[in-house]
Each structure stands twice: as C-alpha cells, then as structure tokens.
Design a protein around this motif. Structure first.
Motif, PDB file in Angstrom:
ATOM      1  N   ALA A 192      46.164  41.408  38.107  1.00  0.00           N
ATOM      2  CA  ALA A 192      46.887  42.678  37.944  1.00  0.00           C
ATOM      3  C   ALA A 192      47.329  43.319  39.257  1.00  0.00           C
ATOM      4  N   HIS A 193      46.506  43.172  40.306  1.00  0.00           N
ATOM      5  CA  HIS A 193      46.832  43.921  41.536  1.00  0.00           C
ATOM      6  C   HIS A 193      48.043  43.348  42.281  1.00  0.00           C
ATOM      7  N   LYS A 194      48.567  42.211  41.812  1.00  0.00           N
ATOM      8  CA  LYS A 194      49.775  41.665  42.447  1.00  0.00           C
ATOM      9  C   LYS A 194      51.033  42.232  41.794  1.00  0.00           C
TER      10      LYS A 194
ATOM     11  N   GLU B 154      47.706  24.889  48.323  1.00  0.00           N
ATOM     12  CA  GLU B 154      47.256  25.816  47.267  1.00  0.00           C
ATOM     13  C   GLU B 154      46.509  26.985  47.895  1.00  0.00           C
ATOM     14  N   HIS B 155      46.413  28.073  47.161  1.00  0.00           N
ATOM     15  CA  HIS B 155      45.542  29.185  47.563  1.00  0.00           C
ATOM     16  C   HIS B 155      44.089  28.676  47.569  1.00  0.00           C
ATOM     17  N   HIS B 156      43.248  29.294  48.404  1.00  0.00           N
ATOM     18  CA  HIS B 156      41.851  28.831  48.476  1.00  0.00           C
ATOM     19  C   HIS B 156      41.121  28.918  47.134  1.00  0.00           C
ATOM     20  N   ALA B 157      41.581  29.808  46.257  1.00  0.00           N
ATOM     21  CA  ALA B 157      40.934  29.889  44.930  1.00  0.00           C
ATOM     22  C   ALA B 157      40.976  28.526  44.253  1.00  0.00           C
ATOM     23  N   VAL B 158      42.010  27.759  44.532  1.00  0.00           N
ATOM     24  CA  VAL B 158      42.134  26.404  43.970  1.00  0.00           C
ATOM     25  C   VAL B 158      41.625  25.361  44.960  1.00  0.00           C
TER      26      VAL B 158
ATOM     27  N   GLY C 132      39.941  38.502  37.801  1.00  0.00           N
ATOM     28  CA  GLY C 132      41.098  38.334  38.691  1.00  0.00           C
ATOM     29  C   GLY C 132      41.568  36.890  38.708  1.00  0.00           C
ATOM     30  N   GLY C 133      42.453  36.605  39.654  1.00  0.00           N
ATOM     31  CA  GLY C 133      43.037  35.270  39.741  1.00  0.00           C
ATOM     32  C   GLY C 133      42.025  34.215  40.162  1.00  0.00           C
ATOM     33  N   THR C 134      41.167  34.546  41.100  1.00  0.00           N
ATOM     34  CA  THR C 134      40.206  33.562  41.607  1.00  0.00           C
ATOM     35  C   THR C 134      39.294  33.077  40.479  1.00  0.00           C
TER      36      THR C 134
ATOM     37  N   ASN D 150      54.194  29.659  46.266  1.00  0.00           N
ATOM     38  CA  ASN D 150      53.236  29.741  47.356  1.00  0.00           C
ATOM     39  C   ASN D 150      53.192  31.148  47.948  1.00  0.00           C
ATOM     40  N   ASN D 151      51.984  31.665  48.117  1.00  0.00           N
ATOM     41  CA  ASN D 151      51.800  33.040  48.574  1.00  0.00           C
ATOM     42  C   ASN D 151      52.124  33.242  50.047  1.00  0.00           C
ATOM     43  N   GLU D 152      52.186  32.161  50.840  1.00  0.00           N
ATOM     44  CA  GLU D 152      52.496  32.334  52.271  1.00  0.00           C
ATOM     45  C   GLU D 152      53.941  32.017  52.595  1.00  0.00           C
TER      46      GLU D 152
ATOM     47  N   ILE E  33      48.640  22.649  40.406  1.00  0.00           N
ATOM     48  CA  ILE E  33      49.711  22.928  41.375  1.00  0.00           C
ATOM     49  C   ILE E  33      50.264  24.324  41.090  1.00  0.00           C
ATOM     50  N   MET E  34      50.339  25.120  42.152  1.00  0.00           N
ATOM     51  CA  MET E  34      50.734  26.516  41.987  1.00  0.00           C
ATOM     52  C   MET E  34      52.208  26.660  41.634  1.00  0.00           C
ATOM     53  N   HIS E  35      52.563  27.829  41.093  1.00  0.00           N
ATOM     54  CA  HIS E  35      53.967  28.086  40.801  1.00  0.00           C
ATOM     55  C   HIS E  35      54.692  28.463  42.095  1.00  0.00           C
TER      56      HIS E  35
HETATM   57  N1  PLP Z   1      46.118  32.643  43.831  1.00  0.00           N
HETATM   58  C1  PLP Z   1      47.102  33.090  44.618  1.00  0.00           C
HETATM   59  C2  PLP Z   1      48.342  32.279  44.787  1.00  0.00           C
HETATM   60  C3  PLP Z   1      46.971  34.310  45.282  1.00  0.00           C
HETATM   61  O1  PLP Z   1      47.948  34.746  46.085  1.00  0.00           O
HETATM   62  C4  PLP Z   1      45.774  35.062  45.106  1.00  0.00           C
HETATM   63  C5  PLP Z   1      45.562  36.332  45.839  1.00  0.00           C
HETATM   64  O2  PLP Z   1      45.884  36.434  46.996  1.00  0.00           O
HETATM   65  C6  PLP Z   1      44.781  34.548  44.254  1.00  0.00           C
HETATM   66  C7  PLP Z   1      44.987  33.341  43.635  1.00  0.00           C
HETATM   67  C8  PLP Z   1      43.505  35.286  44.020  1.00  0.00           C
HETATM   68  O3  PLP Z   1      43.677  36.372  43.148  1.00  0.00           O
HETATM   69  P1  PLP Z   1      42.569  37.545  43.049  1.00  0.00           P
HETATM   70  O4  PLP Z   1      42.737  38.376  44.272  1.00  0.00           O
HETATM   71  O5  PLP Z   1      42.925  38.297  41.802  1.00  0.00           O
HETATM   72  O6  PLP Z   1      41.249  36.891  42.941  1.00  0.00           O
END
Ligand code: PLP
Length: 380
Positions: free
Chosen positions: A199-201, A96-100, A69-71, A149-151, A145-147
C-alpha cells in the motif's frame, strides 16, 4: 525548498485515504474475529476492502490475502510454493528486489532449490530466449521475475513470461510492488500464480500489502496461530491498514490515466533539463524511455566527478530527498546489486529520482539546478 523525490521508496499518504482509515483507529476498534457487533462491523470492512482490491484486479476476493507488505507477500509466494509443490528449481533474475533475491538465495543455500538466473543485457533487459531454454529443461520450476525494476525502471513483459511458464508447466510469481496502483493488472488475462502489492507505494499506509494467489494453486498456511485470512495467515488483521490500502488502490485506479500523463510530463521535464544543464549526463537501464518504462522512476547516471560519493548528502543539504546506489566500487560500500549487473562506467554516480502526483514542475527545475551545481563544482 523541500523536495521529496523518493516515491519508489515510499509515498505520502493521500489525505482521503487517511480519512477512510480514521474510523478504524478510533470508533471501530472491535476485533474482526469477535462474533459480537463490534467485531462484525470490522469484519465487514475487511471483506469490503478485499472485494474492492479483487474487483480492481479483475479477480475473485477468495484469491486476495492481506499481508504486512510486499516483502511478506513475496516470501509467502516463494517459500510456500517450494515447500508445498515439490519445486526443485527457481529461475529468477539478478536484479530482483532483495525481498525476492535474498529469499531465493537463502533457499538455494539451504539446498532446497537449484537457482538459475536468466541472462540480462547491459541495460538489464531479460533475454527471453535464454528464459525459454531454461524452462525447457523439465525440472519442476518456479519463475520469480518482477514486473518493473525499482531502481532502473525496466518493465518486464510479464504477459509473455506468463505464457512461457504455462507452456512449460512452471509456476509464475511476479513482484508487482512497483507497478501496483500505477499500471492496470488484469488477472483474467495475466497468466500468473502470484502477484503482490504494497500500500505505501501508492499513497496508502505502511505495513500492509497483499498477495494474489491463483485459486488453482493450493498452499499451506504461511503464518500459523490463527484462522485469519482463511487460515493462511494467523494474527489479528491490520484493519485500518487494509481499509486504507483498498481506498488507496481505488483512488489510484480512478485517477490512473491522468496521473500517468502528469508524472510522465515531470519525468520528461527532468530528462530534458538534465540534458541541458548537466553535460554528459546518462540514464541507467531503460529509465529514460518514458513511454516504455516505470514512469515513476528515473535513474540518473552522473558524469565522473569527485562529488558523486557525496551526491545524496549534497542533495539532502539542498532539501532534496532522493536515493542512490553505487556499483560497488569501494570495499566498504556494498553498492547496488542492480547497477552492478549493468554495463556502465563505475566512475559515474547514480541517483534515483522517483515521482508522484504530489510533485510539481518547479520542484523538478529546482532539483536539476542544484544537481547541476553540485556536479559542476567538481567535474573531473
Ligand atoms: N518489491 C519491490 C520491487 C519493492 O520496491 C519493495 C519496496 O521497496 C518491496 C518489494 C518490499 O515492499 P514492502 O516495503 O511493502 O515490504
């Protein structure tokens, strides 16, 4: 009425995607690393999927690595670059998302890197001059830097950031999880070392994603223990997930224009109806700029009200699934690290609505009416 408006969290799987996955859950069960025919057929399905993803992104299959996945893809890009390229400094943003953000903070805590944050304005927009001045310092740097922002749906100019990184010799990773499948990425023109997908997005299955790793950059394996993914990530592949992800991305690309127009019309409708029915409503970040933001996300800033703390719960009671985020006003609520960086009244509530091709105008109207009732009952 049941309304799902949390598509930035995850999307419903497209039935066509599910049909494409089914054979790999049932009859095509071979291990792709086995050399017999059961294995070989499955191996070909993985490689066809890699080719599909690569062609859509205008790059070579040798630059696509499947992950969980993305994380994981974000972690792989950041951790491997730092370990393998003597990177001593990371430039990132506080939204950034917490993954970053958690990954780079952890690396800074371990003393492996110096972490610099680029300045943002009150709407979360990056100060490009500040980014350039940080890049000028000459340290071996990774920019993450993200493309989008998810929020708050702000879109960063990753073309420009890529050019700056090239000019100053920095590596560039962009978390493209929220734009993958919703915007086109052309890796022949984008100057980046890494982008990622999940993929799930985009109406694919959960637990599968990918990392694009530019051929000019070599990194060591992220997960050891097997020769899968050309020795870069050991472990038997998530075959049906990979097949589903490729199909989902193919559909997303073929329908992108039509869906973008449709989803933007839903978002505009929600903005207009909210302005009519909820006096004093505002929007967080740049999310209300329909043409220039991540069109799947609208971050609504509700007027100060006693009902704000219970907003998601009250929406849920009315059958509406959305997500929240408060700017950390009470000790027990850690709140949203993104909203906390914005110039906004902490007394106001925040609800993120996020849309997909499966939503309807009726769902938007129903949601705004319920939200107006909830806010109206207790406006202070
Ligand atoms: N990065 C961003 C910007 C996201 O919105 C998300 C999921 O919410 C992720 C990373 C993490 O992706 P995944 O759920 O596939 O680990």
């Amino acid at each position: 009425m049941k309304v799902y408006l949390d598509n930035a969290a995850t999307t419903a799987i497209d039935p066509v995607v599910f049909e494409a996955m089914k054979p790999y859950l049932l009859e095509e069960f071979g291990n792709p690393s086995s050399i017999h025919s059961h294995g070989r057929r499955v191996r070909s399905a993985i490689e066809r999927s890699r080719k599909t993803v690569a062609e859509l992104l205008n790059t070579s299959p040798s630059e696509i690595f499947f992950t969980s996945g993305g994380t994981e893809a974000d972690n792989m890009a950041i951790r491997c670059t730092i370990d393998d390229h003597g990177i001593k400094r990371v430039i990132s943003s506080k939204i950034e998302h917490h993954a970053v953000s958690h990954t780079v903070e952890e690396l800074a805590k371990e003393g492996k890197i110096q972490l610099d944050h680029v300045n943002l304005d009150g709407e979360g927009v990056i100060d490009m001059d500040h980014l350039e001045s940080l890049l000028k310092s000459g340290e071996k740097t990774l920019v993450s830097i993200m493309h989008a922002n998810n929020e708050i749906a702000n879109i960063n100019d990753i073309e420009k950031i890529g050019e700056l990184c090239e000019e100053y010799g920095a590596k560039f990773h962009s978390d493209t999880v929220q734009t993958m499948g919703h915007f086109k990425h052309d890796l022949q023109s984008l100057k980046t070392h890494f982008i990622v997908g999940s993929a799930h997005k985009f109406h694919g299955p959960k637990g599968v994603g990918f990392l694009y790793l530019n051929n000019n950059l070599k990194i060591n394996p992220y997960v050891t223990g097997g020769a899968q993914e050309r020795n870069m990530r050991g472990g038997t592949e998530n075959v049906y997930g990979i097949v589903g992800m490729a199909k989902a991305l193919e559909i997303a690309y073929s329908e992108m224009g039509e869906h973008a127009t449709y989803i933007k019309s839903l978002k505009s409708r929600m903005i207009d109806r909210l302005k009519e029915l909820v006096p004093g409503v505002q929007f967080n970040g740049q999310s209300a700029d329909v043409e220039n933001s991540l069109y799947t996300v609208l971050s609504v800033c509700t007027p100060p009200s006693d009902s704000n703390d219970m907003m998601l719960f009250n929406l849920d009671i009315n059958g509406i699934s959305a997500s929240g985020g408060s700017a950390c006003s009470s000790g027990s609520d850690i709140g949203s690290h993104v909203l906390a960086e914005l110039d906004r009244d902490p007394q106001r509530g925040a609800v993120r609505f996020s849309f997909s091709k499966f939503n309807t105008p009726e769902e938007i109207d129903y949601t705004v009416e319920r939200l107006a009732e909830i806010v109206g009952e207790t406006v202070s």
